[in-house]
Scaffold this active site. Structure first.
Site, PDB file in Angstrom:
ATOM      1  N   LEU A   1     -45.619 -44.727  34.050  1.00 57.00           N
ATOM      2  CA  LEU A   1     -45.747 -46.137  33.654  1.00 57.00           C
ATOM      3  C   LEU A   1     -44.464 -46.878  34.021  1.00 57.00           C
ATOM      4  O   LEU A   1     -43.372 -46.333  33.887  1.00 57.00           O
ATOM      5  CB  LEU A   1     -45.963 -46.260  32.145  1.00 57.00           C
ATOM      6  CG  LEU A   1     -47.326 -45.870  31.610  1.00 57.00           C
ATOM      7  CD1 LEU A   1     -47.319 -45.907  30.091  1.00 57.00           C
ATOM      8  CD2 LEU A   1     -48.396 -46.792  32.142  1.00 57.00           C
ATOM      9  N   PRO A   2     -44.571 -48.144  34.446  1.00 52.98           N
ATOM     10  CA  PRO A   2     -43.375 -48.909  34.807  1.00 52.98           C
ATOM     11  C   PRO A   2     -42.668 -49.499  33.587  1.00 52.98           C
ATOM     12  O   PRO A   2     -42.469 -50.706  33.478  1.00 52.98           O
ATOM     13  CB  PRO A   2     -43.929 -49.993  35.729  1.00 52.98           C
ATOM     14  CG  PRO A   2     -45.307 -50.246  35.189  1.00 52.98           C
ATOM     15  CD  PRO A   2     -45.801 -48.885  34.740  1.00 52.98           C
ATOM     16  N   CYS A   3     -42.280 -48.643  32.653  1.00 54.51           N
ATOM     17  CA  CYS A   3     -41.657 -49.088  31.403  1.00 54.51           C
ATOM     18  C   CYS A   3     -40.337 -49.809  31.643  1.00 54.51           C
ATOM     19  O   CYS A   3     -39.920 -50.613  30.814  1.00 54.51           O
ATOM     20  CB  CYS A   3     -41.433 -47.907  30.472  1.00 54.51           C
ATOM     21  SG  CYS A   3     -42.968 -47.123  29.975  1.00 54.51           S
ATOM     22  N   HIS A   4     -39.697 -49.536  32.768  1.00 50.03           N
ATOM     23  CA  HIS A   4     -38.425 -50.205  33.066  1.00 50.03           C
ATOM     24  C   HIS A   4     -38.614 -51.710  33.248  1.00 50.03           C
ATOM     25  O   HIS A   4     -37.664 -52.461  33.181  1.00 50.03           O
ATOM     26  CB  HIS A   4     -37.783 -49.596  34.322  1.00 50.03           C
ATOM     27  CG  HIS A   4     -38.572 -49.769  35.566  1.00 50.03           C
ATOM     28  ND1 HIS A   4     -39.710 -49.016  35.845  1.00 50.03           N
ATOM     29  CD2 HIS A   4     -38.413 -50.623  36.606  1.00 50.03           C
ATOM     30  CE1 HIS A   4     -40.197 -49.405  37.009  1.00 50.03           C
ATOM     31  NE2 HIS A   4     -39.436 -50.368  37.486  1.00 50.03           N
ATOM     32  N   ARG A   5     -39.858 -52.159  33.422  1.00 50.80           N
ATOM     33  CA  ARG A   5     -40.153 -53.588  33.601  1.00 50.80           C
ATOM     34  C   ARG A   5     -40.349 -54.317  32.270  1.00 50.80           C
ATOM     35  O   ARG A   5     -40.587 -55.524  32.263  1.00 50.80           O
ATOM     36  CB  ARG A   5     -41.405 -53.751  34.464  1.00 50.80           C
ATOM     37  CG  ARG A   5     -41.234 -53.197  35.854  1.00 50.80           C
ATOM     38  CD  ARG A   5     -42.482 -53.347  36.681  1.00 50.80           C
ATOM     39  NE  ARG A   5     -42.334 -52.610  37.924  1.00 50.80           N
ATOM     40  CZ  ARG A   5     -43.337 -52.021  38.564  1.00 50.80           C
ATOM     41  NH1 ARG A   5     -44.565 -52.105  38.081  1.00 50.80           N
ATOM     42  NH2 ARG A   5     -43.101 -51.351  39.677  1.00 50.80           N
TER      43      ARG A   5
END
Length: 127
Positions: A66-70
């Protein structure tokens, strides 16, 4: 034991349905954009559950991709140092996607906030 958190005037149950709704919204944030915890909460159908979204982000396993850094806070600042291997790692991931930062180190939300309209709309789930 069930986890419950007081949100606004009621209680929300942070169960698998909540986490799935949050993760489904996180998947939609495109590269080069960021979304706030509060906006993810609204899009997932849980307004005022920004803190719970933060908890959901802390439980994501690397294998889920998942692109949690976004996902960032409302001021555009990066996650605490224990997430993503530290603020420098999160910043590097975002910069690699073209996200610009202001002089104070915050993300330029005026240019990179998603959804760009400023007012989130409930995203439809596939039937």
């Amino acid at each position: 034991m069930e986890e419950r958190e007081r949100v606004g005037a009621g209680l929300i149950e942070m169960d698998e349905v909540f986490f799935e709704c949050v993760y489904d919204q996180v998947k939609n944030v495109p590269a080069g954009s960021v979304c706030t915890y509060g906006t993810i909460a609204e899009l997932a159908g849980y307004p005022k559950a920004a803190r719970e979204v933060g908890l959901a982000m802390s439980r994501v396993q690397r294998a889920w991709n998942l692109p949690c850094h976004r996902i960032v806070n409302a001021q555009g600042t990066l996650a605490p140092t224990y997430a993503f291997g530290g603020k420098d790692k999160q910043r590097a991931l975002l910069e690699a996607e073209g996200v610009a930062f202001l002089e104070d180190g915050a993300i330029d939300l005026a240019h990179h906030r998603w959804p760009p309209t400023g007012e989130p709309e409930q995203l439809a789930l596939p039937l």
